[in-house]
Design a protein around this motif. Structure first.
Motif, mmCIF file in Angstrom:
data_model
loop_
_atom_site.group_PDB
_atom_site.id
_atom_site.type_symbol
_atom_site.label_atom_id
_atom_site.label_comp_id
_atom_site.label_asym_id
_atom_site.label_seq_id
_atom_site.Cartn_x
_atom_site.Cartn_y
_atom_site.Cartn_z
ATOM 1 N N UNK A 200 29.869 -9.331 -19.739
ATOM 2 C CA UNK A 200 29.667 -9.207 -21.181
ATOM 3 C C UNK A 200 28.871 -10.327 -21.792
ATOM 4 N N UNK A 201 28.232 -11.142 -20.946
ATOM 5 C CA UNK A 201 27.419 -12.248 -21.455
ATOM 6 C C UNK A 201 25.990 -11.762 -21.724
ATOM 7 N N UNK A 202 25.414 -12.118 -22.894
ATOM 8 C CA UNK A 202 24.049 -11.673 -23.211
ATOM 9 C C UNK A 202 23.015 -12.289 -22.282
ATOM 10 N N UNK A 203 22.007 -11.497 -21.919
ATOM 11 C CA UNK A 203 20.923 -11.967 -21.064
ATOM 12 C C UNK A 203 19.667 -12.180 -21.909
ATOM 13 N N UNK A 204 18.895 -13.235 -21.647
ATOM 14 C CA UNK A 204 17.744 -13.564 -22.493
ATOM 15 C C UNK A 204 16.521 -12.688 -22.253
ATOM 16 N N UNK A 205 16.505 -11.890 -21.193
ATOM 17 C CA UNK A 205 15.315 -11.104 -20.844
ATOM 18 C C UNK A 205 15.073 -9.982 -21.854
ATOM 19 N N UNK A 206 13.833 -9.467 -21.872
ATOM 20 C CA UNK A 206 13.494 -8.310 -22.708
ATOM 21 C C UNK A 206 14.324 -7.131 -22.193
ATOM 22 N N UNK A 207 15.203 -6.541 -23.034
ATOM 23 C CA UNK A 207 16.220 -5.601 -22.545
ATOM 24 C C UNK A 207 15.669 -4.392 -21.805
ATOM 25 N N UNK A 208 14.634 -3.764 -22.352
ATOM 26 C CA UNK A 208 14.150 -2.521 -21.765
ATOM 27 C C UNK A 208 13.490 -2.750 -20.410
ATOM 28 N N UNK A 209 12.577 -3.699 -20.352
ATOM 29 C CA UNK A 209 11.863 -3.974 -19.103
ATOM 30 C C UNK A 209 12.830 -4.419 -18.011
ATOM 31 N N UNK A 210 13.795 -5.261 -18.367
ATOM 32 C CA UNK A 210 14.758 -5.743 -17.377
ATOM 33 C C UNK A 210 15.669 -4.613 -16.899
ATOM 34 N N UNK A 211 16.037 -3.698 -17.791
ATOM 35 C CA UNK A 211 16.866 -2.558 -17.394
ATOM 36 C C UNK A 211 16.144 -1.692 -16.375
ATOM 37 N N UNK A 308 22.260 21.592 -10.050
ATOM 38 C CA UNK A 308 22.151 20.309 -10.737
ATOM 39 C C UNK A 308 22.503 20.543 -12.209
ATOM 40 N N UNK A 309 23.104 19.533 -12.840
ATOM 41 C CA UNK A 309 23.230 19.519 -14.292
ATOM 42 C C UNK A 309 22.084 18.680 -14.827
ATOM 43 N N UNK A 310 21.155 19.301 -15.542
ATOM 44 C CA UNK A 310 19.936 18.616 -15.992
ATOM 45 C C UNK A 310 19.835 18.689 -17.509
ATOM 46 N N UNK A 311 19.439 17.579 -18.132
ATOM 47 C CA UNK A 311 19.183 17.563 -19.569
ATOM 48 C C UNK A 311 17.908 16.792 -19.853
ATOM 49 N N UNK A 312 17.320 17.068 -21.004
ATOM 50 C CA UNK A 312 16.166 16.328 -21.498
ATOM 51 C C UNK A 312 16.642 15.284 -22.504
ATOM 52 N N UNK A 313 15.809 14.292 -22.830
ATOM 53 C CA UNK A 313 16.259 13.184 -23.687
ATOM 54 C C UNK A 313 16.753 13.637 -25.048
ATOM 55 N N UNK A 314 17.839 13.021 -25.494
ATOM 56 C CA UNK A 314 18.364 13.251 -26.839
ATOM 57 C C UNK A 314 18.128 12.044 -27.735
ATOM 58 N N UNK A 315 17.500 10.984 -27.197
ATOM 59 C CA UNK A 315 17.259 9.763 -27.966
ATOM 60 C C UNK A 315 15.938 9.131 -27.512
ATOM 61 N N UNK A 316 15.264 8.415 -28.408
ATOM 62 C CA UNK A 316 14.017 7.740 -28.021
ATOM 63 C C UNK A 316 14.204 6.785 -26.839
ATOM 64 N N UNK A 317 15.359 6.135 -26.767
ATOM 65 C CA UNK A 317 15.630 5.196 -25.680
ATOM 66 C C UNK A 317 15.504 5.868 -24.318
ATOM 67 N N UNK A 318 15.917 7.121 -24.224
ATOM 68 C CA UNK A 318 15.819 7.839 -22.950
ATOM 69 C C UNK A 318 14.362 7.978 -22.511
ATOM 70 N N UNK A 319 13.493 8.327 -23.460
ATOM 71 C CA UNK A 319 12.062 8.435 -23.132
ATOM 72 C C UNK A 319 11.510 7.096 -22.655
ATOM 73 N N UNK A 320 11.925 6.026 -23.314
ATOM 74 C CA UNK A 320 11.405 4.698 -22.955
ATOM 75 C C UNK A 320 11.864 4.274 -21.566
ATOM 76 N N UNK A 321 13.080 4.656 -21.184
ATOM 77 C CA UNK A 321 13.565 4.325 -19.839
ATOM 78 C C UNK A 321 12.828 5.124 -18.772
ATOM 79 N N UNK A 322 12.512 6.386 -19.073
ATOM 80 C CA UNK A 322 11.945 7.283 -18.067
ATOM 81 C C UNK A 322 10.432 7.200 -17.956
ATOM 82 N N UNK A 323 9.726 7.183 -19.086
ATOM 83 C CA UNK A 323 8.276 7.345 -19.112
ATOM 84 C C UNK A 323 7.578 6.332 -18.191
ATOM 85 N N UNK A 324 6.858 6.865 -17.215
ATOM 86 C CA UNK A 324 6.093 6.058 -16.247
ATOM 87 C C UNK A 324 6.981 5.191 -15.351
#
Length: 618
Positions: A200-211, A308-324
Motif C-alpha cells: 500500500x505504499x505509493x510508488x513515484x513512477x508514472x502510474x500508467x507506463x509502470x503498470x 471465453x468471457x470477453x468484454x470491451x472497455x467500459x472506461x478510458x483507463x482500459x483503452x490506455x492499458x490495452x492500446x498498442x
C-alpha cells in the motif's frame, strides 16, 4: 396571448420521466428551444425533467415531436405529461437550478466511452490527451458516482473536484458537448491515477507506463475501474495466470478477458451478429463466446471450457492499458469467493494484499459499486446471467401491481428488487448471503435503491425457507411480510419479465428450494399464476445423504440414486467413480440411506445432474 402576426402564443408545462438525468437531456432541450426561438426554462426535478416552454402553437407541436424522436442516445423517455398554463412575458430560454421536492427519477447506468471522447483521448492536440477520466454528456460514469437525486454535480462524488476555468467554460457553453456534463474533468482539475505496491505504499513512477511494464513482467495488478476493482494479468503469460489462480484460490472458474476492439475479440472467439451488438453496446457486458481454435491465450484462463468471457472497455483507463500494449488482458472481479466486488481503496489494500502485486488506483470515489454484467446468447436471443454494471438501476417493465414491494430474494447469487406500479428496480449482483461482507452489501443495496427510486416499500416478500439470511432479515423490517415458495417465485418472475397474465404451466429446473411439504424441491411442474399455484408434477425424489453436504460432494447423490435403483447391490456393480470413494465412506453413506438419517428428500434437477455427472466420472 396573440402575437403581432395573429398566431396564438401558448405556454406548456411539460414533465418528462424516465432516464432523463445525467444523459444530456437539459442541454438537448435548451439547444432545441433556442433553435426554434422558443422561450421558457428547463430544470431537473425529483421526478424527472420539468419544462416550461412558450411560443407559436405550431412550433410547440414540433418541439414536442422532436423532444421524443431526437432525444440524447443514453436517455429513455418513459412518459411525457403536458398541460397548458398562462403565457408570461420573457425573452429567452434558460436552464434553471434543480428542484429537490419529494419523488423520484430514474438514474442512468454507467456507460462506455463515446466515439468523440475516444477520438480526443488519443489526439495529441487535445487537452485531454491520454486522460483516463475523459467523459461528456454522452458517456462516462453515472450510477456509480450519484449520491442522491436530482442528478447534479454536487450530488455526485465529482463534487470533490472544483472545475478549472476551461472545464467551467465548457460546462456553461450550450454549444459544447460537455454542457452540464456532471462528471466533466481534465488533467488540471479532475481525478488522477496513483500506483501502490503490495504493502500500500505509493510508488513515484508514472502510474500508467509502470503498470504496463509490470503486467508485461507477469505481475498481478489490482485496477480500480468504474464500479470497483479488477485483478489484471497478461492472459498470454501462463505462469502469471496460474499465479492468479493460486492466489485467488480459484481452481477452474474462467477468468474474463478484456480487449479493445471487436476485431481483436474475433481472433479469440467466434462472434455472431447478436453477440457483436451486445459487445459494442454502451453497457459493455461480459459476453460468453465460443473459443476460436489456435487463439493466443493461455489454457489456464478458461481451463476445460469451450467458452471465453470477453468484454470491451467500459472506461478510458482500459483503452490506455490495452492500446498498442496488449491484445487482451485478464480482467476478473477483485473479490473474495462469492462476495461482492471490492470498491473501497482501503478495503482493496487490505483484502487483496496477498493477491495483487501492485494497485493502480485513482481518487474518484465509487459510491454505488457494481460487478460486470454477464450475457450469453441462445440461438439469437440474449440470456442475462448476471445483471449489474451498465444495466442497473435501469427499470424492468412489469404488469401493473398495487402498492410497493421489496423482494428480498433467496440465499445464493443474491439480488434485491423494489417494485411499484409497472416498474421493477433490481439491485446489482451481490453474491451469496454467507458472509458479513455480503450481508452488509445486501442492506446497503436496499437503502441505495430506496434512495434513488423514492419507493418506500409497504410489503416485503421473502423465501419460505425459515433459515435463509434474507428471510431472517425480513423479520427485522416493519410492515407486512409475504412468504413466497422458491419455485413459484421463479415462475412468477418469468411471467412478469414476459408480461404474462392469467394462469400458466411453469417448468422449473433448479438446484434447491424449500417446498411447501417440507422437502427440497427443484424439478417442478407448477400450474397457476401470480397469486397461487398447484404442484402438478415433479421429478422423482431422491435422498440427500448428509443434507447440504450432498450438494458439495456429488458422489453422495450418485450413491443415493444408484441405491434407489439397485439397493445394496450397487457396490457390487462396476461403477468407476466408486473407486474414488473409500470403503468406510461407502458403508457410512449406505447406513445413512438405510436408516434415513439426515437424508432429506429432494426433487432437485441440480442434484440429479450432480448424481449423473459423478457416475460418469465428471
Amino acid at each position: 396571448v396573440s402575437s403581432l402576426s395573429g398566431v396564438y402564443i401558448k405556454r406548456l408545462r411539460i414533465k418528462i420521466t424516465g432516464i432523463v438525468q445525467g444523459v444530456g437531456f437539459r442541454p438537448f432541450i435548451f439547444r432545441l428551444a433556442q433553435k426554434m426561438a422558443l422561450t421558457g426554462w428547463v430544470q431537473n426535478g425529483s421526478e424527472g425533467v420539468l419544462i416550461e416552454v412558450q411560443g407559436d402553437e405550431p412550433l410547440l407541436h414540433e418541439f414536442l415531436r422532436l423532444l421524443e424522436s431526437e432525444a440524447p442516445p443514453l436517455s429513455l423517455v418513459a412518459s411525457i405529461a403536458t398541460a397548458e398554463i398562462p403565457a408570461t412575458p420573457e425573452s429567452d430560454f434558460r436552464i434553471i437550478e434543480s428542484s429537490t421536492g419529494g419523488g423520484s427519477t430514474l438514474v442512468s447506468p454507467d456507460c462506455d466511452v463515446c466515439p468523440d471522447c475516444l477520438r480526443e483521448l488519443f489526439d495529441p492536440t487535445d487537452r485531454r490527451y491520454l486522460y483516463p477520466f475523459i467523459n461528456c454528456t454522452n458517456c462516462g460514469p453515472r450510477y456509480s458516482i450519484i449520491t442522491t437525486t436530482p442528478y447534479d454535480r454536487p450530488n455526485t462524488t465529482m463534487a470533490d473536484f472544483p472545475l478549472c476555468p476551461d472545464c467551467a467554460r465548457e460546462y456553461r457553453d450550450p454549444n459544447d458537448r460537455r454542457f452540464h456534463a456532471q462528471p466533466i474533468a481534465c488533467p488540471i482539475c479532475g481525478p488522477v491515477l496513483s500506483l501502490f505496491d503490495a504493502a500500500g505504499e505509493p510508488l513515484p513512477a508514472e502510474p500508467l507506463a509502470m503498470t504496463v511494464k509490470m503486467l508485461r513482467d507477469g505481475a498481478i495488478v489490482a485496477v480500480k475501474g468504474i464500479g470497483g476493482y479488477h485483478l489484471a494479468v497478461d492472459p498470454c503469460n501462463a505462469a502469471a495466470v496460474e499465479k492468479l489462480r493460486r492466489r485467488k484460490r480459484r481452481d477452474e472458474k474462467p477468468f474474463a478477458l478484456l480487449t479493445d476492439s471487436v476485431e481483436k475479440a474475433k481472433k479469440l472467439a467466434h462472434i455472431n451478429r447478436t453477440e457483436e451488438l451486445f459487445l459494442l453496446g454502451p453497457e459493455r457486458p461480459i459476453m460468453l463466446l465460443r473459443k476460436r481454435p489456435g487463439n493466443m491465450v493461455a489454457a489456464e484462463v478458461a481451463p476445460a471450457n469451450d467458452y471465453f468471457g470477453i468484454m470491451l472497455p467500459s472506461a478510458p483507463l482500459h483503452y490506455l492499458l490495452l492500446r498498442d500494449n496488449f491484445a487482451a488482458l485478464v480482467m476478473t472481479s477483485a473479490n473474495l469467493s462469492d462476495e461482492p466486488i471490492i470498491y473501497k481503496d482501503a478495503a482493496a489494500m487490505e483484502q487483496l494484499a496477498g493477491i495483487a502485486d501492485f494497485f493502480l488506483s485513482h481518487n474518484r470515489q465509487i459510491y454505488a459499486p457494481s460487478d460486470d454484467s454477464v450475457i450469453r446468447t441462445f440461438r439469437t436471443h440474449p440470456l442475462m446471467l448476471r445483471r449489474s454494471r451498465g444495466y442497473v438501476p435501469r427499470a424492468v417493465m412489469i404488469p401493473e401491481i398495487g402498492g410497493s414491494v421489496l423482494a428480498l430474494g433467496a440465499e445464493l447469487k443474491s439480488t434485491v428488487c423494489l417494485a411499484s406500479a409497472d416498474q421493477a428496480f433490481l439491485s446489482r449482483h451481490l453474491g451469496d448471503l454467507k458472509s458479513a461482507a455480503t450481508m452488509a452489501a445486501f442492506a446497503e443495496s436496499i437503502g441505495s435503491l430506496e434512495k434513488i427510486t423514492g419507493i418506500k416499500p409497504e410489503l416485503f416478500a421473502h423465501d419460505i425457507h425459515p433459515d435463509y439470511h434474507s428471510t431472517v432479515f425480513a423479520e427485522t423490517l416493519p410492515g407486512r411480510k409475504i412468504p413466497v415458495q422458491h419455485h413459484h417465485a421463479h415462475m412468477a418472475s418469468c411471467m412478469a419479465e414476459n408480461r404474462l397474465e392469467g394462469d400458466v404451466i411453469g417448468v422449473i429446473f433448479d438446484g434447491a428450494g424449500y417446498g411447501t411439504d417440507g422437502t427440497i424441491w427443484g424439478g417442478e411442474f407448477l400450474a397457476g399464476g401470480y397469486s397461487q399455484f398447484k404442484r402438478v408434477g415433479h421429478l422423482r425424489q431422491m435422498a440427500m445423504p448428509g443434507g447440504d453436504a450432498a450438494a458439495r460432494e456429488p458422489c453422495r447423490m450418485a450413491i443415493s440414486l444408484l441405491y434407489q435403483l439397485h439397493g445394496t447391490e450397487l457396490f457390487d456393480l462396476p461403477f468407476r467413480f466408486l473407486q474414488d470413494v473409500p470403503r468406510n465412506q461407502q458403508k457410512l453413506f449406505l447406513q445413512i440411506l438405510q436408516k434415513e438419517i439426515n437424508s432429506p428428500l429432494t426433487s432437485s434437477c441440480g442434484r440429479l445432474f450432480d448424481a449423473v455427472a459423478a457416475v460418469l466420472g465428471l
